[in-house]
Design a protein around this motif. Structure first.
Motif, PDB file in Angstrom:
ATOM      1  N   ASN A  30       0.841  -1.189   0.000  1.00 19.60           N
ATOM      2  CA  ASN A  30       0.000   0.000   0.000  1.00 19.60           C
ATOM      3  C   ASN A  30       0.882   1.246   0.000  1.00 19.60           C
ATOM      4  O   ASN A  30       1.784   1.390   0.812  1.00 19.60           O
ATOM      5  N   LEU A  31       0.606   2.179  -0.902  1.00 23.90           N
ATOM      6  CA  LEU A  31       1.442   3.359  -1.045  1.00 23.90           C
ATOM      7  C   LEU A  31       1.351   4.296   0.156  1.00 23.90           C
ATOM      8  O   LEU A  31       2.350   4.910   0.533  1.00 23.90           O
ATOM      9  N   ILE A  96       0.139  10.348  -4.535  1.00 24.86           N
ATOM     10  CA  ILE A  96      -0.704   9.178  -4.267  1.00 24.86           C
ATOM     11  C   ILE A  96      -2.150   9.457  -4.641  1.00 24.86           C
ATOM     12  O   ILE A  96      -2.840   8.591  -5.198  1.00 24.86           O
ATOM     13  N   VAL A  97      -2.619  10.669  -4.377  1.00 28.43           N
ATOM     14  CA  VAL A  97      -3.985  11.034  -4.768  1.00 28.43           C
ATOM     15  C   VAL A  97      -4.127  10.970  -6.290  1.00 28.43           C
ATOM     16  O   VAL A  97      -5.112  10.442  -6.821  1.00 28.43           O
ATOM     17  N   ARG A  98      -3.131  11.481  -7.006  1.00 21.66           N
ATOM     18  CA  ARG A  98      -3.173  11.427  -8.473  1.00 21.66           C
ATOM     19  C   ARG A  98      -3.110   9.996  -8.984  1.00 21.66           C
ATOM     20  O   ARG A  98      -3.792   9.630  -9.949  1.00 21.66           O
ATOM     21  N   ILE A  99      -2.293   9.154  -8.350  1.00 20.59           N
ATOM     22  CA  ILE A  99      -2.207   7.743  -8.743  1.00 20.59           C
ATOM     23  C   ILE A  99      -3.535   7.044  -8.504  1.00 20.59           C
ATOM     24  O   ILE A  99      -4.007   6.267  -9.336  1.00 20.59           O
ATOM     25  N   TYR A 100      -4.183   7.338  -7.384  1.00 19.04           N
ATOM     26  CA  TYR A 100      -5.476   6.718  -7.103  1.00 19.04           C
ATOM     27  C   TYR A 100      -6.534   7.168  -8.110  1.00 19.04           C
ATOM     28  O   TYR A 100      -7.369   6.370  -8.546  1.00 19.04           O
ATOM     29  N   ASP A 101      -6.507   8.454  -8.475  1.00 16.66           N
ATOM     30  CA  ASP A 101      -7.456   8.930  -9.491  1.00 16.66           C
ATOM     31  C   ASP A 101      -7.233   8.242 -10.830  1.00 16.66           C
ATOM     32  O   ASP A 101      -8.188   7.948 -11.555  1.00 16.66           O
ATOM     33  N   GLU A 102      -5.993   7.972 -11.168  1.00 17.64           N
ATOM     34  CA  GLU A 102      -5.662   7.373 -12.470  1.00 17.64           C
ATOM     35  C   GLU A 102      -5.944   5.875 -12.508  1.00 17.64           C
ATOM     36  O   GLU A 102      -6.494   5.366 -13.478  1.00 17.64           O
ATOM     37  N   TYR A 103      -5.531   5.156 -11.442  1.00 15.21           N
ATOM     38  CA  TYR A 103      -5.595   3.690 -11.477  1.00 15.21           C
ATOM     39  C   TYR A 103      -6.673   3.086 -10.586  1.00 15.21           C
ATOM     40  O   TYR A 103      -6.957   1.903 -10.688  1.00 15.21           O
ATOM     41  N   ASN A 107      -2.622  -0.168  -4.338  1.00 21.77           N
ATOM     42  CA  ASN A 107      -1.785  -1.356  -4.252  1.00 21.77           C
ATOM     43  C   ASN A 107      -0.708  -1.284  -5.331  1.00 21.77           C
ATOM     44  O   ASN A 107      -1.005  -1.211  -6.525  1.00 21.77           O
ATOM     45  N   GLU A 108       0.541  -1.348  -4.893  1.00 20.43           N
ATOM     46  CA  GLU A 108       1.665  -1.212  -5.818  1.00 20.43           C
ATOM     47  C   GLU A 108       1.691  -2.328  -6.860  1.00 20.43           C
ATOM     48  O   GLU A 108       1.969  -2.075  -8.038  1.00 20.43           O
ATOM     49  N   GLU A 109       1.380  -3.542  -6.448  1.00 19.70           N
ATOM     50  CA  GLU A 109       1.415  -4.672  -7.377  1.00 19.70           C
ATOM     51  C   GLU A 109       0.330  -4.556  -8.450  1.00 19.70           C
ATOM     52  O   GLU A 109       0.560  -4.861  -9.626  1.00 19.70           O
TER      53      GLU A 109
END
Length: 118
Positions: A30-31, A96-103, A107-109
């Motif tokens: 978890n990031l 992390i907020v941007r990564i969550y919006d995108e994906y 979870n890194e894996e």
């Protein structure tokens, strides 16, 4: 033996924080938990620097103060490191907020599977 560890309890606590922070950064997929682990690791480093700066019976480095002196440099470095750590945490959480919006996941894996990097 107990007196040996009792006199060095702050060193033990700082190394414990370093170990827990390292484990959280490496072991958790978890990031957000990785960022929390980074903050725990930073706290261990801060505590270690403050502990090694302590001098028993020393006085502040003033012109009229008797020797031995306490060096203010480690304390200044830690204050600067705290500011850098807070800024780093803010940037990491923003990413992390941007990564969550995108994906849609933290979870890194799962993100690596979506991106295609194995």
């Amino acid at each position: 033996m107990i007196e040996f560890f009792a006199a060095r309890v702050y060193y033990l606590v700082s190394f414990l924080l370093l170990g827990v922070g390292t484990y959280m950064m490496i072991g958790s997929p978890n990031l957000v938990k990785k960022v929390i682990g980074m903050n725990v690791f930073q706290t261990g480093i801060f505590l270690f620097f403050i502990v090694i700066a302590f001098v028993e019976g020393a006085s502040p480095p003033l012109l009229t103060a008797p020797a031995p002196y306490v060096s203010p440099l480690p304390h200044v470095l830690i204050l600067t490191a705290i500011v850098v750590g807070v800024s780093l945490t803010a940037v990491a959480l923003g990413l992390i907020v941007r990564i969550y919006d995108e994906y849609g996941t933290l979870n890194e894996e799962a993100i690596q599977k979506v991106v295609g990097d194995d």
